[in-house]
Write an enzyme that holds these catalytic residues in place. Structure first.
Site, PDB file in Angstrom:
ATOM      1  CD  GLU A 232      84.040 -70.145  57.915  1.00 56.54           C
ATOM      2  OE1 GLU A 232      83.565 -69.242  58.469  1.00 56.54           O
ATOM      3  OE2 GLU A 232      85.164 -69.987  57.454  1.00 56.54           O
TER       4      GLU A 232
ATOM      5  CD  GLU B  23      90.170 -65.414  56.454  1.00 56.39           C
ATOM      6  OE1 GLU B  23      89.071 -66.054  56.032  1.00 56.39           O
ATOM      7  OE2 GLU B  23      89.899 -64.662  57.409  1.00 56.39           O
TER       8      GLU B  23
END
Length: 389
Positions: A302, A192
């Site tokens: 997020e 990520e």
């Protein structure tokens, strides 16, 4: 710097790895970087201290599976049709020029590492989630798009940079990132990368920063942010995970940065490039399934909803919904691309939005709008409001 290195550096590296190996287990977090004394320390204009550490003494080589690792300095192969980083669309401004700061650069043969302590509990508690797994009980909320159904060897996007407000009373963050995921029989591996604002992790700092993350067991025991545990091999002398990034302004200048994660077809290491700089790679040996490719790709925002009685006030993206406006108002992802199983660069033909709480954070998907803007969506929101409590 050749891969063999100097005899002195090799001997020093072996000694350091032996010492660090007694301290660091696979995926464990360390409160301070246990590297050798830096060859140089830079203090940038933001007050960060950046240590220029001998390449062989970086945290990665303390990983038990990397003690005899044969490293790379760049990928062995790149798809010939990889699109240029710089956006040409008139609605997009040029990407910012990145560096370690105005006060110096790290010398050849070293890698820059952002100095600083952390609470290891913050790391293990905050990132134990994945959009498509829908961990609603973990407090994670998303506005992302996801695609699956094939084998993927890379993912990229042009991320709009913002500096969202994160509720200071919570152990929370706000981010924009891409995920490359292998989920085979429940064995979840990820790499990520993106930008985030994470005050508790950076000792109260609220700036937007470059970050990386990985896990090889579904966020249970392995993995960490940046270089806080051994695993990621850094090769760049110019840019370090944790570096401060400039941010866009509401109805003003808009800044964008290209992120690209890529599986090398020869070594199966997963590489990270930011703008035109190869930062480093996650070695294949630290994963259980991702070494053979990703089974799912995700892009988006997020946050952590750390509120106990009411919803958090943490912003996602710019803190504004796409319904309020697009460029200059809400945050965007542009030029979504992926590398398929034949190492051909492709634009998505369809993705699945994941927006569990649209009254708190929403997403507007445009698809392929053409030009270098390519496959585009806008996302974000303010969190707690009259319709989100």
């Amino acid at each position: 710097m050749g891969s063999s290195g100097s005899w002195y550096s090799l001997v020093l590296s072996i000694l350091l790895v032996s010492i660090q190996g007694n301290v660091l287990a696979n995926g464990s977090q360390n409160k301070f970087y246990p590297h050798a004394p830096p060859m140089k320390t830079i203090q940038n204009e933001y007050g960060d201290q950046i240590d220029c550490v001998d390449f062989y003494s970086q945290p990665a080589f303390a990983h038990p599976l990397l003690r005899s690792h044969k490293f790379q300095m760049k990928p062995s192969f790149l798809p010939k049709d990889l699109l240029k980083d710089a956006p040409s669309d008139t609605n997009l401004t040029a990407m910012p020029k990145l560096s370690l700061g105005v006060n110096g650069t790290c010398p050849e043969g070293t890698v820059p590492i952002l100095r600083g302590p952390q609470d290891p509990n913050i790391v293990t508690k905050s990132h134990r989630s994945l959009p498509s797994l829908q961990y609603s009980t973990a407090g994670h909320e998303y506005a992302v798009v996801s695609m699956s159904g094939s084998k993927y060897h890379g993912s990229s996007a042009l991320l709009n940079l913002w500096n969202p407000l994160v509720d200071a009373n919570e152990v929370g963050f706000s981010l924009g990132q891409l995920w490359a995921v292998s989920d085979i029989n429940g064995a979840i591996n990820t790499v990520e990368a993106g930008w985030h604002v994470f005050p508790k992790f950076y000792s109260g700092d609220t700036r937007t920063r470059l970050f990386i993350y990985w896990t090889s067991d579904g966020y249970k025991k392995t993995g960490c942010y940046n270089l806080k545990c051994p695993g990621f091999v850094q090769v760049s002398t110019k840019l370090a995970p944790g570096a401060v990034l400039p941010a866009s302004t509401y109805k003003g200048s808009q800044l964008y940065l290209n992120f690209f994660v890529y599986r090398d077809p020869k070594t199966a290491h997963w590489w990270l490039r930011v703008a035109d700089e190869w930062i480093g790679y996650w070695p294949r040996t630290i994963f259980t399934t991702l070494a053979s490719g990703a089974t799912r790709l995700e892009w988006g925002g997020e946050i952590i909803n750390g509120g106990t009685t009411v919803h958090t006030t943490t912003d996602m993206g710019s803190g504004h919904f796409p319904s309020e406006g697009l460029d200059g108002v809400s945050a965007s992802f542009n030029n979504l691309q992926y590398v398929d199983q034949n190492y051909k660069v492709m634009k998505p033909t369809s993705v699945s939005p994941i927006v569990p709480r649209p009254k708190c954070y929403d997403l507007k998907l445009f698809g392929d709008v053409g030009g270098n803007r390519g496959y585009t969506f806008f996302f974000g929101g303010p969190g707690r409001n009259a319709n989100c409590r």
